[in-house]
Design a protein around this motif. Structure first.
Motif, short mmCIF file in Angstrom:
data_model
loop_
_atom_site.label_atom_id
_atom_site.label_comp_id
_atom_site.label_asym_id
_atom_site.label_seq_id
_atom_site.Cartn_x
_atom_site.Cartn_y
_atom_site.Cartn_z
N GLY A 203 24.08 21.64 29.17
CA GLY A 203 24.63 20.22 28.20
C GLY A 203 26.12 19.62 28.89
N TRP A 204 27.39 20.30 27.44
CA TRP A 204 28.24 20.26 28.36
C TRP A 204 29.19 21.74 27.53
CZ3 TRP A 204 31.34 15.58 29.59
CH2 TRP A 204 29.47 15.01 30.09
N THR A 205 30.08 21.66 28.83
CA THR A 205 30.62 23.44 28.06
C THR A 205 32.65 22.16 27.97
OG1 THR A 205 29.34 24.18 29.66
CG2 THR A 205 31.70 25.53 28.96
N SER A 206 32.67 23.65 26.57
CA SER A 206 34.23 22.96 26.01
C SER A 206 35.57 23.82 27.43
CB SER A 206 34.04 22.96 24.88
OG SER A 206 33.12 21.35 24.46
N LEU A 207 36.19 23.43 26.54
CA LEU A 207 37.29 24.58 27.48
C LEU A 207 38.14 24.56 26.21
CD1 LEU A 207 38.15 26.38 29.83
CD2 LEU A 207 39.52 24.73 30.78
N SER A 208 39.29 25.18 25.77
CA SER A 208 40.18 25.09 24.52
C SER A 208 41.62 25.38 25.69
CB SER A 208 40.19 26.48 24.06
OG SER A 208 41.22 28.21 24.69
N TRP A 209 42.91 24.13 25.19
CA TRP A 209 43.98 24.55 25.33
C TRP A 209 44.60 25.65 26.13
CZ3 TRP A 209 45.62 19.88 27.48
CH2 TRP A 209 44.73 18.66 27.09
N ARG A 210 44.15 26.98 25.53
CA ARG A 210 44.51 28.13 25.77
C ARG A 210 43.70 28.49 27.41
NH1 ARG A 210 45.85 32.16 22.22
NH2 ARG A 210 44.33 31.58 20.42
N GLU A 211 42.60 28.33 27.27
CA GLU A 211 42.20 28.16 28.50
C GLU A 211 42.41 27.92 29.83
OE1 GLU A 211 37.23 29.73 26.36
OE2 GLU A 211 37.95 27.86 26.50
N ARG B 131 36.17 18.83 28.65
CA ARG B 131 34.39 18.88 28.06
C ARG B 131 34.00 18.81 29.24
NH1 ARG B 131 31.77 16.51 22.98
NH2 ARG B 131 33.97 17.68 21.79
N THR B 132 32.97 19.46 29.96
CA THR B 132 32.56 19.33 31.10
C THR B 132 31.12 19.34 31.41
OG1 THR B 132 32.61 19.39 33.78
CG2 THR B 132 32.67 21.31 32.45
N PRO B 133 30.80 18.91 32.31
CA PRO B 133 28.34 18.95 32.35
C PRO B 133 28.60 20.19 32.45
CG PRO B 133 29.83 17.56 33.63
CD PRO B 133 30.63 17.15 32.88
N SER B 134 27.58 20.60 32.29
CA SER B 134 27.06 22.66 32.50
C SER B 134 25.06 21.61 33.21
CB SER B 134 27.34 23.02 31.41
OG SER B 134 27.19 23.75 30.44
N GLY C 47 47.66 15.58 22.84
CA GLY C 47 46.77 16.92 22.75
C GLY C 47 44.85 16.29 22.44
N VAL C 48 44.78 14.98 22.95
CA VAL C 48 43.38 14.57 22.96
C VAL C 48 42.60 15.50 23.26
CG1 VAL C 48 41.87 12.29 23.16
CG2 VAL C 48 44.13 12.68 22.29
N PRO C 49 41.40 15.77 23.30
CA PRO C 49 40.44 16.30 24.21
C PRO C 49 39.65 15.62 25.20
CG PRO C 49 39.09 16.41 21.99
CD PRO C 49 40.66 15.87 21.86
N THR C 50 39.40 15.74 26.58
CA THR C 50 39.13 14.81 27.18
C THR C 50 37.46 15.06 27.62
OG1 THR C 50 40.74 14.17 28.11
CG2 THR C 50 38.57 13.44 29.57
N ALA C 51 37.09 14.53 28.19
CA ALA C 51 34.97 14.77 28.43
C ALA C 51 35.05 13.65 30.16
CB ALA C 51 33.70 14.74 27.66
N LEU C 52 35.19 14.66 30.99
CA LEU C 52 35.48 14.35 32.79
C LEU C 52 33.82 14.13 33.06
CD1 LEU C 52 37.61 16.98 32.02
CD2 LEU C 52 38.15 15.22 33.86
N ASP C 53 33.29 12.79 33.54
CA ASP C 53 32.08 13.53 34.66
C ASP C 53 32.58 11.77 35.74
OD1 ASP C 53 30.22 13.42 35.81
OD2 ASP C 53 28.55 13.67 34.32
N GLY C 54 32.64 12.17 36.57
CA GLY C 54 33.16 10.81 37.61
C GLY C 54 31.88 10.37 37.99
#
Length: 584
Positions: free
Chosen positions: A28-36, A22-25, A232-239
């Motif tokens: 708000g926040w945009t998600s990416l699946s493992w397939r993507e 999950r990344t800032p946009s 298999g844990v989702p990660t939200a990233l923002d440095g």
């Protein structure tokens, strides 16, 4: 499992539609699946292969923490090449050293500012064929290529299948509190072992949400990257450090890893706000904290909680601690602390608030993760027992020695340093420690950083520094000095974000230069030092201190990128002040 890209491929096949990142946009926040994620890594890997990334090659990554860092890292590894990590705060010359020493022939840079840094030292980078820029523009000479234009064709699966577990995956240069940075060589197997060790603990699952702000250039951040793929844990990233508190409130993560400085900052901000409020709010906060710490210490001793204390604690939780948990989203199951020692006072405060911190320990040379406290057996002051598969012993001089599959292959191009660090098959950590009766490790200090007073007494400076910071919320850093001196002294810096509201409320100067010598400010620092000194042997007490006008920073060279104090640099920069403590 033979490689990190193979691990990713297995994760994509197992849970293709589950959230990966999950990344800032703008929205708000945009998600990416493992397939993507797998598709983007495949496309980028084939493009990088066309630019020269492949078996035996090195590709340097110069960027802050963001989704593209992880995608680029996984793509580089998929070609059979190894990633060389560079902190975005590194100077042009420091970056050039890492690139040339590692033999990197491609560099992936975050933006035009980082590209300009590389251009300023281009004569030192004759082997760099291209710079791929994530957010930037192409160059007329073809040296700089936008990431969006990197694409290619080929057999991705064949590239991944050709990678061996013993192949080099990462070159991470130690930030070096002393001396020349050394390139730590870590293989695919090193990382896979470390990740599987964390998975075996059963702490994480697909219902968790991991918030990642740590530098991915650091081994701790890199370990978290691989662990989340494995589990298999989702990660939200923002440095962005200034967005940590805000992001946690919005994302509502279940866990987050951080360096102790972040936990100190949170504690000090809360404590300072209560002091500024004063009156009833301050009295309630002080009572709640004391009540919570009393409960925590009873738990640590294995003692029962008296009924009246339990009633008081539930009231304290409702009035104070529940509000703090809500500020962080209300779903935190635990924090993880690493990279530097965590003050026991800070650990107790967070635990009292229902925000338990699991302190861990590891070196870049041990793939970052070697020890970790477990939620049900946390022992503050220790870094917990070894992770599954890691072995430990204490040398005769007290040095902590580590063994297992997570230990590095060696230092790049430095056979003598490698032999010294891996003597007798054990990693010599340089840390002094001891094991308790439950096998939990207590780190007492760095072997090379212990202070030996002129009276022959040893003092552990980082322990004192953490306690003083916890006792005074207005401090950013504390540096205890006294090696070969007849007593200990300290340099302290102010956290102006925290101290300024207090200073303004008290009609004190609001700038560090004027505030540092004000009697009220010095009295606050002295009170904290006196509080810590009260529990110490005389030779370990801090006798004098100075408040500095400027904080220690990475930019001034006084902190490593992982926020540890470079002791020799501080001593060089402030030698006159330190000498002045002993002039009489």
């Amino acid at each position: 499992m033979s490689s990190i890209p193979a691990l990713l491929r297995d994760r994509v096949n197992a849970t293709p539609d589950a959230e990966a990142y999950r990344t800032p946009s703008e929205s708000g926040w945009t998600s990416l699946s493992w397939r993507e994620t797998g598709d983007r890594v495949r496309e980028l890997a084939l493009g990088l292969a066309g630019l020269g990334s492949g078996p035996g090659a090195r590709v340097a990554l110069l960027s802050s923490t963001r989704l593209e860092w992880i995608l680029a890292d996984l793509a580089v590894l998929s070609t059979g090449a190894a990633t060389t990590t560079i902190y975005p705060s590194n100077t042009a010359d420091e970056s050039a050293f890492v690139i040339t020493d590692s033999g990197s022939t491609l560099v992936i840079a975050e933006d035009d500012a980082q590209v300009a840094k590389l251009r300023s030292v281009r004569e030192k980078l004759p082997d760099v064929r291209h710079v791929v820029v994530i957010d930037g523009t192409a160059a007329d000479d073809g040296w700089v290529v936008p990431l969006s234009e990197v694409a290619g064709e080929g057999d991705y699966d064949a590239m991944v299948e050709a990678i061996s577990e013993d192949d080099l995956a990462t070159l991470i240069y130690t930030s070096g509190t002393t001396g020349r940075p050394k390139g730590v060589e870590l293989t695919h197997d090193n990382w896979l072992f470390a990740a599987s060790s964390v998975r075996e603990l059963g702490l994480l699952g697909p219902d968790d949400l991991h918030f990642l702000w740590l530098p991915l250039s650091h081994s701790f951040g890199k370990l978290l990257e691989v662990v989340m793929i494995d589990c298999g844990v989702p990660t939200a990233l923002d440095g962005r450090l200034d967005k940590i508190a805000e992001n946690m409130g919005v994302l509502r993560p279940t866990f987050m890893a951080a360096a102790p400085r972040i936990f100190e900052k949170i504690h000090n901000t809360v404590a300072a706000n209560m002091r500024n409020e004063g009156g009833l709010k301050l009295r309630i906060f002080t009572w709640a904290k004391a009540t919570g710490v009393r409960v925590v210490r009873a738990r640590q001793r294995g003692a029962s909680i008296p009924v009246t204390t339990g009633v008081e604690y539930r009231l304290a939780d409702r009035l104070v601690f529940a509000k703090l948990r809500e500020r962080f989203g209300g779903r935190i199951r635990f924090f993880i602390s690493g990279a530097a020692p965590l003050s026991q006072d800070i650990a107790e405060f967070f635990d009292a608030a229902g925000l338990t911190i699991l302190e861990g320990y590891g070196l870049t040379e041990s793939s970052a993760g070697s020890f970790l406290n477990r939620p049900d057996t946390v022992k503050f002051g220790t870094v917990g027992p070894p992770l599954p598969g890691t072995t430990v012993k204490i040398a005769e001089d007290g040095e902590v020695l580590i063994g297992g599959r997570g230990i590095m292959r060696g230092y790049h191009g430095l056979p003598e340093d490698t032999a010294a660090a891996l003597e007798d098959g054990w990693l010599h950590t340089g840390d002094i420690g001891e094991l308790d009766d439950q096998g939990r490790l207590l780190i007492t200090d760095r072997k090379k950083e212990l202070i030996k007073t002129s009276g022959g007494k040893y003092v552990a400076p980082t322990h004192l520094e953490g306690r003083i910071k916890a006792a005074c919320p207005y401090l950013s850093h504390v540096f205890v000095h006294g090696d070969r001196r007849n007593y200990c002294t300290a340099l302290v810096t102010l956290d102006m974000d925290v101290v300024r509201p207090w200073a303004e409320a008290e009609n004190l100067p609001a700038d560090a230069e004027a505030l540092r010598e004000h009697p009220r400010m010095r009295a606050e620092v002295q009170k904290a030092i006196d509080q810590v000194n009260a529990d110490l042997a005389s030779y370990a007490t801090v006798k004098k201190f100075a408040v500095l006008a400027e904080d220690f920073t990475v930019e001034t060279g006084e902190l490593t990128p992982s926020l540890k104090i470079k002791r020799k640099v501080v001593e060089e920069h402030h030698g006159k002040v330190l000498d002045g403590f002993y002039s009489d």
